[in-house]
Design a protein around this motif. Sequence first.
Motif, PDB file in Angstrom:
ATOM      1  N   MET A   1       0.607  -1.082  -0.159  1.00 10.75           N
ATOM      2  CA  MET A   1       0.011  -0.060  -0.043  1.00 10.75           C
ATOM      3  C   MET A   1       0.876   1.178   0.065  1.00 10.75           C
ATOM      4  O   MET A   1       1.737   1.375   0.694  1.00 10.75           O
ATOM      5  N   LYS A   2       0.483   2.164  -0.564  1.00  7.55           N
ATOM      6  CA  LYS A   2       1.346   3.287  -1.033  1.00  7.55           C
ATOM      7  C   LYS A   2       0.987   4.245   0.075  1.00  7.55           C
ATOM      8  O   LYS A   2       0.037   4.200   0.743  1.00  7.55           O
ATOM      9  N   LYS A   3       2.298   5.097   0.483  1.00  3.88           N
ATOM     10  CA  LYS A   3       2.127   6.015   1.643  1.00  3.88           C
ATOM     11  C   LYS A   3       1.122   7.178   1.255  1.00  3.88           C
ATOM     12  O   LYS A   3       1.174   7.628   0.127  1.00  3.88           O
ATOM     13  N   GLN A   4       0.645   8.016   2.225  1.00  4.66           N
ATOM     14  CA  GLN A   4       0.049   9.400   2.049  1.00  4.66           C
ATOM     15  C   GLN A   4       0.894  10.119   1.515  1.00  4.66           C
ATOM     16  O   GLN A   4       2.148  10.333   1.714  1.00  4.66           O
ATOM     17  N   ILE A   5       0.382  11.198   0.661  1.00  6.33           N
ATOM     18  CA  ILE A   5       1.281  12.190  -0.044  1.00  6.33           C
ATOM     19  C   ILE A   5       1.970  12.831   1.188  1.00  6.33           C
ATOM     20  O   ILE A   5       3.250  13.365   0.986  1.00  6.33           O
ATOM     21  N   ASN A   6       1.335  13.103   2.201  1.00  6.70           N
ATOM     22  CA  ASN A   6       1.797  14.239   3.082  1.00  6.70           C
ATOM     23  C   ASN A   6       2.960  13.519   3.864  1.00  6.70           C
ATOM     24  O   ASN A   6       3.926  14.220   4.422  1.00  6.70           O
ATOM     25  N   VAL A   7       3.391  12.206   3.863  1.00  5.75           N
ATOM     26  CA  VAL A   7       4.448  11.705   4.298  1.00  5.75           C
ATOM     27  C   VAL A   7       5.595  12.371   3.890  1.00  5.75           C
ATOM     28  O   VAL A   7       6.735  12.268   4.268  1.00  5.75           O
ATOM     29  N   TYR A   8       5.740  12.672   2.320  1.00  6.77           N
ATOM     30  CA  TYR A   8       6.878  13.111   1.784  1.00  6.77           C
ATOM     31  C   TYR A   8       7.327  14.201   1.888  1.00  6.77           C
ATOM     32  O   TYR A   8       8.312  14.793   1.372  1.00  6.77           O
ATOM     33  N   GLU A   9       6.505  15.257   2.616  1.00  8.88           N
ATOM     34  CA  GLU A   9       6.751  16.545   2.807  1.00  8.88           C
ATOM     35  C   GLU A   9       8.064  17.021   3.003  1.00  8.88           C
ATOM     36  O   GLU A   9       8.911  17.835   2.505  1.00  8.88           O
ATOM     37  N   THR A  10       8.782  16.510   3.839  1.00 11.16           N
ATOM     38  CA  THR A  10       9.994  16.752   4.459  1.00 11.16           C
ATOM     39  C   THR A  10      10.970  15.496   4.205  1.00 11.16           C
ATOM     40  O   THR A  10      12.105  15.692   4.587  1.00 11.16           O
ATOM     41  N   TYR A  11      10.735  14.895   3.029  1.00  9.88           N
ATOM     42  CA  TYR A  11      11.681  13.838   2.680  1.00  9.88           C
ATOM     43  C   TYR A  11      13.003  14.584   2.067  1.00  9.88           C
ATOM     44  O   TYR A  11      12.962  15.503   1.249  1.00  9.88           O
ATOM     45  N   THR A  12      14.346  14.040   2.176  1.00 12.71           N
ATOM     46  CA  THR A  12      15.266  14.263   1.636  1.00 12.71           C
ATOM     47  C   THR A  12      15.634  13.227   0.405  1.00 12.71           C
ATOM     48  O   THR A  12      15.051  12.134   0.538  1.00 12.71           O
ATOM     49  N   LEU A  13      16.728  13.527  -0.424  1.00 15.66           N
ATOM     50  CA  LEU A  13      17.221  12.646  -1.098  1.00 15.66           C
ATOM     51  C   LEU A  13      17.507  11.319  -0.727  1.00 15.66           C
ATOM     52  O   LEU A  13      16.964  10.115  -1.292  1.00 15.66           O
ATOM     53  N   THR A  14      18.179  11.148   0.423  1.00 17.17           N
ATOM     54  CA  THR A  14      18.587   9.806   0.873  1.00 17.17           C
ATOM     55  C   THR A  14      17.279   9.115   1.498  1.00 17.17           C
ATOM     56  O   THR A  14      17.316   7.830   1.083  1.00 17.17           O
ATOM     57  N   GLU A  15      16.171   9.862   2.007  1.00 13.66           N
ATOM     58  CA  GLU A  15      15.209   9.326   2.427  1.00 13.66           C
ATOM     59  C   GLU A  15      14.409   8.584   1.201  1.00 13.66           C
ATOM     60  O   GLU A  15      13.671   7.619   1.294  1.00 13.66           O
ATOM     61  N   LEU A  16      14.297   9.287  -0.096  1.00 15.12           N
ATOM     62  CA  LEU A  16      13.737   8.958  -1.112  1.00 15.12           C
ATOM     63  C   LEU A  16      14.372   7.714  -1.834  1.00 15.12           C
ATOM     64  O   LEU A  16      13.560   6.717  -2.062  1.00 15.12           O
ATOM     65  N   ILE A  17      15.825   7.567  -1.844  1.00 11.83           N
ATOM     66  CA  ILE A  17      16.068   6.326  -2.503  1.00 11.83           C
ATOM     67  C   ILE A  17      16.105   5.264  -1.534  1.00 11.83           C
ATOM     68  O   ILE A  17      16.682   4.045  -1.954  1.00 11.83           O
ATOM     69  N   ASN A  18      15.839   5.593  -0.284  1.00 16.23           N
ATOM     70  CA  ASN A  18      15.490   4.477   0.522  1.00 16.23           C
ATOM     71  C   ASN A  18      14.058   3.978   0.737  1.00 16.23           C
ATOM     72  O   ASN A  18      13.797   3.284   1.768  1.00 16.23           O
ATOM     73  N   ASP A  19      13.165   4.663   0.053  1.00 20.37           N
ATOM     74  CA  ASP A  19      11.834   4.301   0.219  1.00 20.37           C
ATOM     75  C   ASP A  19      11.298   3.473  -0.830  1.00 20.37           C
ATOM     76  O   ASP A  19      11.761   3.689  -1.727  1.00 20.37           O
ATOM     77  N   GLN A  20      10.953   2.053  -0.285  1.00 19.29           N
ATOM     78  CA  GLN A  20      10.518   1.275  -1.297  1.00 19.29           C
ATOM     79  C   GLN A  20       9.660   1.617  -2.357  1.00 19.29           C
ATOM     80  O   GLN A  20       9.756   1.101  -3.474  1.00 19.29           O
ATOM     81  N   SER A  39       1.660  13.533  -8.312  1.00 22.10           N
ATOM     82  CA  SER A  39       0.785  14.361  -7.484  1.00 22.10           C
ATOM     83  C   SER A  39       1.680  14.803  -6.384  1.00 22.10           C
ATOM     84  O   SER A  39       1.435  15.906  -5.782  1.00 22.10           O
ATOM     85  N   ILE A  40       2.729  13.819  -5.728  1.00 19.64           N
ATOM     86  CA  ILE A  40       3.635  14.324  -4.775  1.00 19.64           C
ATOM     87  C   ILE A  40       4.472  15.728  -5.374  1.00 19.64           C
ATOM     88  O   ILE A  40       4.445  16.498  -4.376  1.00 19.64           O
ATOM     89  N   GLU A  41       4.850  15.432  -6.411  1.00 19.17           N
ATOM     90  CA  GLU A  41       5.889  16.709  -6.956  1.00 19.17           C
ATOM     91  C   GLU A  41       4.637  17.907  -6.922  1.00 19.17           C
ATOM     92  O   GLU A  41       5.264  19.102  -7.068  1.00 19.17           O
ATOM     93  N   ASP A  42       3.532  17.780  -7.475  1.00 17.05           N
ATOM     94  CA  ASP A  42       2.808  18.935  -7.547  1.00 17.05           C
ATOM     95  C   ASP A  42       2.497  19.547  -6.258  1.00 17.05           C
ATOM     96  O   ASP A  42       2.288  20.678  -6.312  1.00 17.05           O
ATOM     97  N   THR A  43       2.104  18.797  -5.249  1.00 21.16           N
ATOM     98  CA  THR A  43       1.916  19.206  -4.096  1.00 21.16           C
ATOM     99  C   THR A  43       3.244  19.816  -3.473  1.00 21.16           C
ATOM    100  O   THR A  43       2.853  20.852  -2.355  1.00 21.16           O
ATOM    101  N   TYR A  44       4.265  19.345  -3.505  1.00 19.19           N
ATOM    102  CA  TYR A  44       5.463  19.759  -3.080  1.00 19.19           C
ATOM    103  C   TYR A  44       6.523  20.085  -3.918  1.00 19.19           C
ATOM    104  O   TYR A  44       7.448  19.117  -4.224  1.00 19.19           O
ATOM    105  N   PRO A  45       6.528  21.198  -4.612  1.00 17.71           N
ATOM    106  CA  PRO A  45       7.369  21.507  -5.727  1.00 17.71           C
ATOM    107  C   PRO A  45       8.933  21.517  -5.375  1.00 17.71           C
ATOM    108  O   PRO A  45       9.627  21.158  -6.110  1.00 17.71           O
ATOM    109  N   HIS A  46       9.037  21.473  -4.053  1.00 13.60           N
ATOM    110  CA  HIS A  46      10.505  21.639  -3.712  1.00 13.60           C
ATOM    111  C   HIS A  46      11.111  20.319  -3.789  1.00 13.60           C
ATOM    112  O   HIS A  46      12.267  19.945  -3.479  1.00 13.60           O
TER     113      HIS A  46
END
Length: 339
Positions: A1-20, A39-46
């Motif tokens: 099951m995919k995580k909710q979009i708001n989980v990724y708001e503060t993600y760093t590059l390291t956290e992204l590439i360790n995310d299943q 949708s994640i990228e649209d919600t959090y442009p940073h």
Amino acid sequence: MKKQINVYETYTLTELINDQDFLIWVLYPDEQSNFHWQSIEDTYPHLSGPIRQGKTIVQSMRFEREDLSLKDQNEIWNTIQLETISRKTPVRKLWYRYAAAAVLAGVLLGIGILYQVNQPIAINTPYGKLKTITLPDGSLVTLNANSTIKYDRNWDKNEIREVWIDGEAFLKVKHLNTSGKVLDRERFVVHTGDVNVEVLGTSFNVNDRRGRTEVALLEGKISLGLNGAAGKPLVLAPGDIAAFEHGKLLVKPINVAQYASWKDGKLNFNNVQAAKIFDYFEDVYGYKVIVNDPEILKKRVSGSMSTQNEEVLFKTLGMALNLNINLNKNTNELMITSK
């Protein structure tokens, strides 16, 4: 099951590439996962930059694998179909075998990515060359010739910003703190020799050569501490230069704009001893300076000279000091004699 979009708001590059979910999407994209990550990228442009960089890193990793025989491919495909039709159908041993191989490949992929991402960056400049570097936070460093800067590839948003410098550099640090208590992520520390320079937002020059460390402050505010030494740090004001040599840290006023003029392709001297200038030539250009008379080293000079052309620089200095300065390219020596 995919995580909710708001989980990724503060993600760093390291956290992204360790995310299943992220790894699965990059390696095996489909319409649903494409929509999810868009949708994640649209919600959090940073996150656009880290997402693109993460995809590049993951896609750049390659692993060798055995080509499956047609029989094995059919058997795995049949197993997948059966699993889709009925969750109660036992999975065949062959499926487990290749599932385990896939997990192993994923582990290797993760290790490879982590190794690449977490490797510190080290930048060296050759003799006679300058280099301007933009740090992860946007701070700027002009690295003088024959110098090195090291820093972590990715700066954690909650940790101190740190760089290590060997040689000489001019830094213009990005100011993050606006008011109130200074957080760790707003601190900036330069490690050079035995001296640690802590900055909030400022411009300053660091020189660590020949067992002597000098820090000249142009603007802002910095504090200096010594490795392993307790006590209150030394605070510099604009126009101060601190020198650490033979276990002592001394402060005196100086024309710091002239002191850091090397970054603009000029050398400004104000009653400077020739011996110090020749040390500079050895450190920055890599030449061995040879004088035929020790009295030459005591001469002093004032003025401004361009460093854009070595030959012109040596002729100008020779005229100012009434010396002959000749370069022996075969031995890489600067031969200096009195006229």
